[in-house]
Design an enzyme around this catalytic site. Structure first.
Site, short mmCIF file in Angstrom:
data_model
loop_
_atom_site.label_atom_id
_atom_site.label_comp_id
_atom_site.label_asym_id
_atom_site.label_seq_id
_atom_site.Cartn_x
_atom_site.Cartn_y
_atom_site.Cartn_z
CG ASP A 224 -0.27 -0.35 2.52
OD1 ASP A 224 0.97 -0.40 2.55
OD2 ASP A 224 -0.98 -0.54 3.51
CG ASN B 268 -9.05 -0.96 11.98
OD1 ASN B 268 -8.11 -1.60 11.52
ND2 ASN B 268 -9.52 0.14 11.41
CG HIS C 26 -5.99 -1.76 8.84
ND1 HIS C 26 -6.16 -0.60 9.54
CD2 HIS C 26 -4.65 -1.84 8.62
CE1 HIS C 26 -5.01 -0.01 9.75
NE2 HIS C 26 -4.06 -0.75 9.21
CD GLU D 177 -8.90 1.56 7.77
OE1 GLU D 177 -8.87 0.63 8.60
OE2 GLU D 177 -8.38 2.67 7.96
C1 GLP Z 1 -0.57 0.64 8.51
C2 GLP Z 1 -0.20 -0.27 7.34
C3 GLP Z 1 -0.39 -1.72 7.68
C4 GLP Z 1 0.25 -2.04 9.01
C5 GLP Z 1 -0.38 -1.17 10.08
C6 GLP Z 1 0.16 -1.47 11.47
O1 GLP Z 1 -1.93 0.82 8.60
N1 GLP Z 1 -0.95 0.05 6.17
O2 GLP Z 1 0.16 -2.51 6.65
O3 GLP Z 1 0.08 -3.39 9.31
O4 GLP Z 1 -0.10 0.17 9.76
O5 GLP Z 1 1.32 -0.74 11.70
P1 GLP Z 1 2.31 -1.05 12.87
O6 GLP Z 1 3.08 -2.25 12.49
O7 GLP Z 1 3.18 0.16 12.97
O8 GLP Z 1 1.49 -1.28 14.09
#
Ligand code: GLP
Length: 247
Positions: free
Chosen positions: A74, A142, A144, A149
């Site tokens: 993404d 949440n 995702h 989402e």
């Molecule tokens: C963002 C990314 C996800 C990732 C999430 C959690 O939303 N798009 O791919 O898994 O963050 O991030 P973190 O690993 O910093 O908790």
């Protein structure tokens, strides 16, 4: 590492460094069998210990990414690849600049060209490369995956999403203020992710405990995008004790 049996899936539980080594071993096995594998990478703080371990192994001559093709999950809409909070910049500075990957075979969704044709071309490029052999995933609080989402259809391909207020607030820590957090992102869809031959999801920290519980013990539902892993034939889930606390 200890194993928790959770419904259809096992959850491998260890500390962040143990997880990094175990997942790096998965990469090593894939690359031994298929040096030109197609690898799906993820951003966020969760994979950072893993990326450090991969960088270390490449520097030590234990692994090579010279022949791989990569696709990232993404990107924020509106951020140039050079923006220090873009996911392209994150990947370059935390992994790609430090391993022997060919930049010509690195793919991150564009945050600037987000028309329907460009988004569809991302899925086409994945198929043309032979499909993703292994997709790495973090998980949002949440549930995702990527930026899919809650409520995203399970049959979605690469598309633009409007980020939830919760996601923007959680990610605001990386920006000067909440106002600077983009409102939209381009992301592989849940079907794009599910099409990968192997999935590896890592969840660390207490803030992921509810999401991980819903992912492995709740129903398979678009309301918890990561719950789709329950119906993937080859999905591995790694968690630290804090994230696994509610299993
Ligand atoms: C963002 C990314 C996800 C990732 C999430 C959690 O939303 N798009 O791919 O898994 O963050 O991030 P973190 O690993 O910093 O908790």
């Amino acid at each position: 590492m200890r194993i928790i049996e959770a419904g259809y899936k096992k959850v491998y539980v260890g500390d962040a460094e143990e997880i990094a080594r175990a997942v790096a071993d998965i990469y090593a096995a894939i690359l031994k069998a298929k040096p030109n594998a197609v690898l799906g990478f993820a951003t966020g703080s969760t994979p950072l210990p893993l990326y450090a371990e991969l960088v270390r192994r490449v520097a030590a001559g234990e692994m090579s990414f010279a022949d791989v093709t990569t696709f990232n999950l993404d990107e924020y809409v509106g951020l140039e690849p050079t923006h220090d909070q873009s996911y392209r910049y994150f990947m370059d500075t935390n992994l790609f600049n430090h391993i022997d990957v060919d930049p010509a075979r690195v793919h991150v969704p564009s945050g600037i060209s987000v028309d329907v044709e460009t988004l569809a071309a991302y899925d086409t490029a994945i198929v043309a490369a032979g499909g993703i052999d292994m997709q790495l995933l973090g998980i949002g609080c949440n549930g995702h995956i990527g930026f899919n989402e809650p409520g995203t259809p399970l049959d979605s391909l690469t598309h633009v999403v409007e980020l939830t207020q919760n996601t923007r607030e959680v990610n605001a820590r990386f920006f000067a203020s909440l106002d600077e957090v983009p409102t939209h992102a381009a992301t592989m869809g849940i079907k794009t992710v599910m099409n990968a031959r192997q999935l590896v999801l890592i969840a660390t920290g207490a803030s992921k405990a509810d999401a991980l519980y819903a992912t492995v013990k709740g129903p398979v539902t678009p309301e918890v995008p990561a719950s789709a892993l329950q119906i993937h034939p080859c999905a591995f889930i790694f968690a630290d004790e804090a994230a696994a606390a509610k299993l």
